[in-house]
Design an enzyme around this catalytic site. Structure first.
Site, PDB file in Angstrom:
ATOM      1  N   THR A   1     -38.114-139.153  14.230  1.00  0.00           N
ATOM      2  CA  THR A   1     -38.176-139.126  15.142  1.00  0.00           C
ATOM      3  C   THR A   1     -39.967-138.724  15.768  1.00  0.00           C
ATOM      4  OG1 THR A   1     -35.947-138.083  14.924  1.00  0.00           O
ATOM      5  CG2 THR A   1     -37.566-137.926  17.385  1.00  0.00           C
TER       6      THR A   1
ATOM      7  N   ARG B   1     -27.934-148.624  16.887  1.00  0.00           N
ATOM      8  CA  ARG B   1     -27.076-148.354  17.782  1.00  0.00           C
ATOM      9  C   ARG B   1     -25.725-148.193  17.008  1.00  0.00           C
ATOM     10  NH1 ARG B   1     -28.763-145.326  21.968  1.00  0.00           N
ATOM     11  NH2 ARG B   1     -30.882-146.434  23.185  1.00  0.00           N
TER      12      ARG B   1
ATOM     13  N   ASP C   1     -36.638-141.118  20.373  1.00  0.00           N
ATOM     14  CA  ASP C   1     -35.547-140.395  19.680  1.00  0.00           C
ATOM     15  C   ASP C   1     -35.027-141.817  18.811  1.00  0.00           C
ATOM     16  OD1 ASP C   1     -33.283-139.765  18.280  1.00  0.00           O
ATOM     17  OD2 ASP C   1     -32.023-138.976  20.567  1.00  0.00           O
TER      18      ASP C   1
ATOM     19  N   THR D   1     -33.077-139.627  26.466  1.00  0.00           N
ATOM     20  CA  THR D   1     -33.403-140.665  27.013  1.00  0.00           C
ATOM     21  C   THR D   1     -33.652-140.521  28.763  1.00  0.00           C
ATOM     22  OG1 THR D   1     -32.666-141.765  26.166  1.00  0.00           O
ATOM     23  CG2 THR D   1     -33.228-143.541  27.116  1.00  0.00           C
TER      24      THR D   1
ATOM     25  N   ARG E   1     -17.034-147.511  28.423  1.00  0.00           N
ATOM     26  CA  ARG E   1     -16.006-146.971  29.262  1.00  0.00           C
ATOM     27  C   ARG E   1     -16.117-147.945  30.958  1.00  0.00           C
ATOM     28  NH1 ARG E   1     -17.241-143.424  26.504  1.00  0.00           N
ATOM     29  NH2 ARG E   1     -18.535-142.301  28.262  1.00  0.00           N
TER      30      ARG E   1
ATOM     31  N   GLU F   1     -35.891-144.202  22.094  1.00  0.00           N
ATOM     32  CA  GLU F   1     -34.907-144.025  22.995  1.00  0.00           C
ATOM     33  C   GLU F   1     -36.729-142.915  23.854  1.00  0.00           C
ATOM     34  OE1 GLU F   1     -31.815-141.096  22.180  1.00  0.00           O
ATOM     35  OE2 GLU F   1     -30.647-142.945  23.018  1.00  0.00           O
TER      36      GLU F   1
ATOM     37  N   GLU G   1     -38.350-140.052  25.682  1.00  0.00           N
ATOM     38  CA  GLU G   1     -37.726-139.241  25.819  1.00  0.00           C
ATOM     39  C   GLU G   1     -39.239-137.921  26.146  1.00  0.00           C
ATOM     40  OE1 GLU G   1     -35.250-136.830  23.269  1.00  0.00           O
ATOM     41  OE2 GLU G   1     -33.838-138.692  22.900  1.00  0.00           O
TER      42      GLU G   1
ATOM     43  N   ASP H   1     -31.658-131.981  20.592  1.00  0.00           N
ATOM     44  CA  ASP H   1     -31.828-133.532  22.273  1.00  0.00           C
ATOM     45  C   ASP H   1     -31.009-133.062  22.624  1.00  0.00           C
ATOM     46  OD1 ASP H   1     -33.222-135.223  22.466  1.00  0.00           O
ATOM     47  OD2 ASP H   1     -32.698-136.772  21.295  1.00  0.00           O
TER      48      ASP H   1
ATOM     49  N   HIS I   1     -29.141-142.305  32.475  1.00  0.00           N
ATOM     50  CA  HIS I   1     -29.366-143.121  31.597  1.00  0.00           C
ATOM     51  C   HIS I   1     -27.379-142.642  30.768  1.00  0.00           C
ATOM     52  CE1 HIS I   1     -29.691-143.492  26.864  1.00  0.00           C
ATOM     53  NE2 HIS I   1     -29.493-142.099  26.428  1.00  0.00           N
TER      54      HIS I   1
ATOM     55  N   GLU J   1     -29.809-149.841  27.531  1.00  0.00           N
ATOM     56  CA  GLU J   1     -29.638-150.418  28.638  1.00  0.00           C
ATOM     57  C   GLU J   1     -30.541-151.428  29.767  1.00  0.00           C
ATOM     58  OE1 GLU J   1     -30.199-145.819  30.815  1.00  0.00           O
ATOM     59  OE2 GLU J   1     -31.303-146.226  28.403  1.00  0.00           O
TER      60      GLU J   1
ATOM     61  N   LYS K   1     -29.381-140.893  14.136  1.00  0.00           N
ATOM     62  CA  LYS K   1     -31.293-140.704  14.749  1.00  0.00           C
ATOM     63  C   LYS K   1     -32.012-139.931  13.485  1.00  0.00           C
ATOM     64  CE  LYS K   1     -29.254-140.941  18.894  1.00  0.00           C
ATOM     65  NZ  LYS K   1     -30.301-141.032  20.553  1.00  0.00           N
TER      66      LYS K   1
ATOM     67  N   GLN L   1     -24.548-145.631  14.748  1.00  0.00           N
ATOM     68  CA  GLN L   1     -24.104-144.206  15.530  1.00  0.00           C
ATOM     69  C   GLN L   1     -22.662-144.973  16.461  1.00  0.00           C
ATOM     70  OE1 GLN L   1     -26.964-144.006  19.402  1.00  0.00           O
ATOM     71  NE2 GLN L   1     -25.254-141.987  19.906  1.00  0.00           N
TER      72      GLN L   1
END
Lengths: 437, 437
Positions: free
Chosen positions: B266, B246, B242, B368, B152, B208, B210, B136, B143, B382, B262, B249
C-alpha cells in the site's frame, strides 16, 4: 527437535513446579511480560516455573546466562519481546536450555535465582510484544461448517475453504491480556423482517476459542516464507478469545468482512509457550483422501509428519451468579488444535506467499477451534445452534449468547505418554454492560 | 475555522512558494518525515514550502517558536509524528500559525530559518508515523456500484452500503511511502470454468485511488468519538494507493474479506495536509432524499454544513515505454473526494462507535474514490469494465490491468475562489515483475 529440556524425569528446585497437574513444570518454561501487581515497576520478561515467575531481568543481572542464552536473556529483560522474537530460534533455544539447567534440582544457580522469583499471585501481566499486525484465520473446518450451516444449510462450506487458509486482518489496539473487561459493544443490527437497521447494544455477543501464534523472525517484503522453514518464524503460541458480536457481524460483513463485530476487544493469555516446548506434542497431519490436497506451497514432508499440534483446548463460563454464590465456572466445551483443517505452518506460509512481510511480534489467530462433534464447538453460536437451543448450565442458568457479567475462561494444555503435561495458564475476559446501560 | 493562515494574499520569503500552481504555498504547510537523500541523517519532521523542506528540528533549535507552538515543534522534530498527533489540534494549530508568520514575506525569522531549508529534490521521505492500525473504508457509492455491477448486474449495491460506512482492517507492515516499488504478487486464482485453483502471478493487478486519513488524538477503549467532535481526532490527509490483485481477491474474499489481494503493498504520499489547511475547501454534505438518511451517530449539523471536502484527485500512469521514450505519464481519471457517499468524519465516528480505540498515527483509507461518471473511476477494473474494454493510452498502448514496469502516480489538490490552491504532492508506486519471472 526433542532434546534434554523435554525429559519427563526432570524436576525443579522450585517445588511447586513438580506438583502433578501444574501448568508450568520445568519442561514448559513459557515467557510473559510482568511486574508486581499494582506497582510502578518496569515491565520485563519472566518465565513461569510452578506458581512462580522467574524475573529474567533480575536473573540476567546475576550472570546466570552465557553466550547466546545471555544475549536472549538481555532481550527478554525488556518491556516487550520483539527483540527476543527477532533473534530467531537459535537464541531462544539457547535460553531455554540454560533456563532448564538452572531451574533443575541440584542446579548451582538455585541459590542466586531463588531471589529472582516473584509469586504469580503477586504478578500482573501485559501484552508481551508491540504487535505490528494482527491476522485472524478461519482454519477449523468444523467451525466453518457449523457456522455456514446456519446461513446456507445445503452448502455450508465456501468453495475456497479447502484450498485457502482463509484469513483477514484484525484490530491491534483493542487486544488486551487475560483479565480484560470490556463494555458490550453497540452498533447497527438488522433484525429479521425489518427494513431499516437499529442502533443498539449487541444482543448476540459470543466468544471464540482460538490459539494465538506469535511470529518470531520476520521476512522481507516480497520474500515469502517457504513451508519447510515456517518453524523458524514462529516464536510460540498463546490462547486467544476473539469476542464477536454476531448480530453486528451479520449486517456489516458483506462484502469486506467483519469489522465492528470484532474490533471492540480481543483477549490473549499472557504466557507464550514456545514452539520448542511444544515439540513432543506435534503430530501427523492429513486430510480425507476425497478432499483436495494442498497446493505445493502449503504441503511438504514436515507438514505431513508433524504439522499438527495436539493442544487440548477448553472454554469455561463464569456467570455473575456463579461468582456470587461461589459455585464457580463450568466448562462449555473441549477440543484440540489437532482437529484444525489448516496447520499453524500452513497459515504462516500462506500469509507470506504473496509477498506480505511478517514481523517479530505479529500475532496470528487460528480462528475458532471446534472439534468434529457439536459439543466440541468453540463458540456459543455453534453450541446453541444460532441461538435456537439454549445451553444449560449446571446451576440452572442457560445461555444462547453471553450476558453482562459473564466471564469466559480459555484453558489449554498438552500431554502425551512419556512426556510431561504442560499448560498455557488461562485467558480470562469479562463482559461489562454497554455504555449508558 | 478559517483564520489568517488561509489568507490568499499571503506570500512567503521562500520565492518558490509564490509560484502559481505550486502544491506548497504558505497557505498549505503540510508535514512529512524526511532526511537528505541517501544520507545517514536522523529522520525528522519537515514542512513543505515551495520547492523546499523547512527542517523542523533545526528550526526549533533556532528558538523560532514559543509556547504551544514550541511544544508541537519539539514533537515534530522526532522520527515519527505520533507525539505531535497525540497533542491534539490546539498544538498543531499553534504550530501552523507560528510557521505561517515565520515564513511570510518580511518575517523577522527569515534570516535564521533560511539556513533550515533543504531542497525537496535533495530529500527522501518515510512513513511519517508508527501506524498502530490501518483501516480501509469503501465510502464511494460510485465505486461500490461499478464494482458490484460486475458481479451482480441487477443488484450491484449491498443492502448495508447506504447505512454503514463499510470498512475492514488492512495490513500495516507493507505500507510504504511514495516511490515504493513492489513485486507483482503471486497467489491462488480460480480461472472461470476451472474446478481447481492455480498458483500464479496475479493477472489482474490494479491500483485504487484513495485518500488516507491520519488519526490525531485517540479515544479510550469503550468510549466512542461523537460525530460532532470528529474533527478534533483527525490530524490530516494524504494520498493512498491501495494496490489490489483482483483475481486473488475474487477467489479468497468470501466470507471474511480481502487478504492477500491487498496486503502485499500500500503506497502513501509523504506529505500530510492538515485538516486545518483544508478548512476553506470543506463543503456541504447531503445525499439524495430517496436514500436512507444517516442514523443519529453519523449525522449532525457539522456533517451537513461542511462534512464534505472538495479535494480534487487524479490517477496517472507511466509505463516502462513512456519512461523509455520520454513521453511521460498520462492521466487515467479525475474525480473529487466531495463525491464520497460517506464523509471522513462519519468514518471516524463509525469506527469508534462500538468501542474500538483509535490511536494517534492510525491510518484510515477512504476506499477507492470514483466520481459519478465512469471516466471518473478510481481503478482500472472500473475504467476497463472488468477487463473487457481496454483503456487506450495516448502513446498507442492500452491497459486492462497493470503491467510490469507500470508506475501509477496519484495527485491531489484543493482550490476555491478567494483562496489559494494547495496540493498534496504525489504518491507514486511501481510494479516490478513477480519473483522468479
Amino acid at each position: 527437535m526433542i532434546n534434554e529440556t523435554h525429559d519427563a524425569g526432570l524436576r525443579s528446585w522450585v517445588a511447586s513446579a513438580n506438583t502433578p497437574g501444574t501448568d508450568f513444570p520445568v519442561q514448559n518454561l513459557p515467557f510473559a511480560v510482568f511486574r508486581r501487581r499494582g506497582s510502578a515497576e518496569a515491565w520485563r520478561g519472566g518465565v513461569a516455573i510452578g506458581d512462580q515467575v522467574l524475573d529474567l531481568a533480575a536473573a540476567h543481572a546475576t550472570g546466570a546466562f552465557a553466550g547466546e542464552a545471555a544475549v536472549a536473556a538481555a532481550h527478554a529483560s525488556a518491556a516487550t519481546f520483539n527483540g527476543l522474537m527477532a533473534l530467531g530460534p537459535r537464541y531462544g533455544s539457547a535460553l531455554r536450555l540454560a533456563l532448564s539447567r538452572a531451574l533443575r534440582e541440584g542446579a548451582a544457580q538455585a541459590g542466586s535465582l531463588a531471589a529472582c522469583l516473584v509469586p504469580q499471585r503477586e504478578a500482573e501481566y501485559t501484552v508481551p510484544a508491540r504487535i505490528g499486525d494482527y491476522t485472524d484465520f478461519y482454519a477449523s473446518v468444523h467451525h466453518a461448517t457449523n457456522i455456514g450451516r446456519l446461513f446456507r444449510p445445503d452448502n455450508p462450506l465456501m468453495p475456497n475453504f479447502k484450498w485457502i487458509p482463509i484469513g483477514y486482518h484484525g484490530r491491534v489496539s483493542s487486544i488486551g491480556v487475560s483479565g480484560q473487561r470490556f463494555r458490550r459493544p453497540k452498533g447497527q443490527i438488522m433484525p429479521p423482517g425489518e427494513s431499516a437497521p437499529l442502533f443498539s447494544a449487541c444482543r448476540r455477543l459470543d466468544y471464540e476459542l482460538e490459539v494465538g501464534i506469535w511470529v518470531g523472525q520476520g521476512n522481507a517484503l516480497g520474500e515469502p516464507i517457504p513451508i519447510d522453514r515456517v518453524d523458524e518464524h514462529v516464536f510460540g503460541l498463546c490462547l486467544l478469545n476473539d469476542w464477536s458480536a454476531r448480530d453486528i457481524q451479520a449486517w456489516e460483513y458483506q462484502p469486506l468482512g467483519p469489522f465492528l463485530a470484532k474490533n471492540f476487544a480481543t483477549t490473549i493469555s499472557p504466557w507464550i509457550v514456545t514452539l520448542e516446548a511444544l515439540a513432543p506434542y506435534r503430530t501427523a497431519w492429513s486430510r480425507p483422501a476425497e478432499d483436495p490436497q494442498p497446493l505445493a506451497y502449503l504441503d511438504g514432508e514436515g507438514v505431513r509428519k508433524h504439522g499438527a499440534i495436539d493442544l487440548q483446548l477448553e472454554a469455561w463460563i463464569e456467570s455473575a451468579k456463579m461468582r456470587a454464590d461461589g459455585s464457580g465456572a463450568c466448562r462449555l466445551s473441549h477440543t484440540s488444535l489437532r482437529h484444525s483443517y489448516w496447520t499453524v505452518g500452513q497459515m504462516v506460509a500462506h500469509h507470506s506467499v504473496g509477498g506480505c512481510n511478517l514481523q517479530p511480534g505479529d500475532l496470528l489467530g487460528t480462528g475458532t477451534q471446534s472439534g468434529p462433534s457439536l459439543d466440541e464447538a468453540g463458540a456459543l453460536i455453534e453450541l446453541s445452534a444460532g441461538g435456537k437451543n439454549p445451553v444449560s448450565l449446571p446451576n440452572g442458568e442457560n445461555r444462547t449468547f453471553l450476558e453482562d457479567g459473564d466471564a469466559v475462561i480459555l484453558r489449554g494444555w498438552c500431554e502425551r505418554k512419556g512426556f510431561a503435561r504442560i499448560g498455557f495458564g488461562e485467558c480470562r475476559g469479562e463482559v461489562l454492560p454497554a455504555s449508558g446501560d
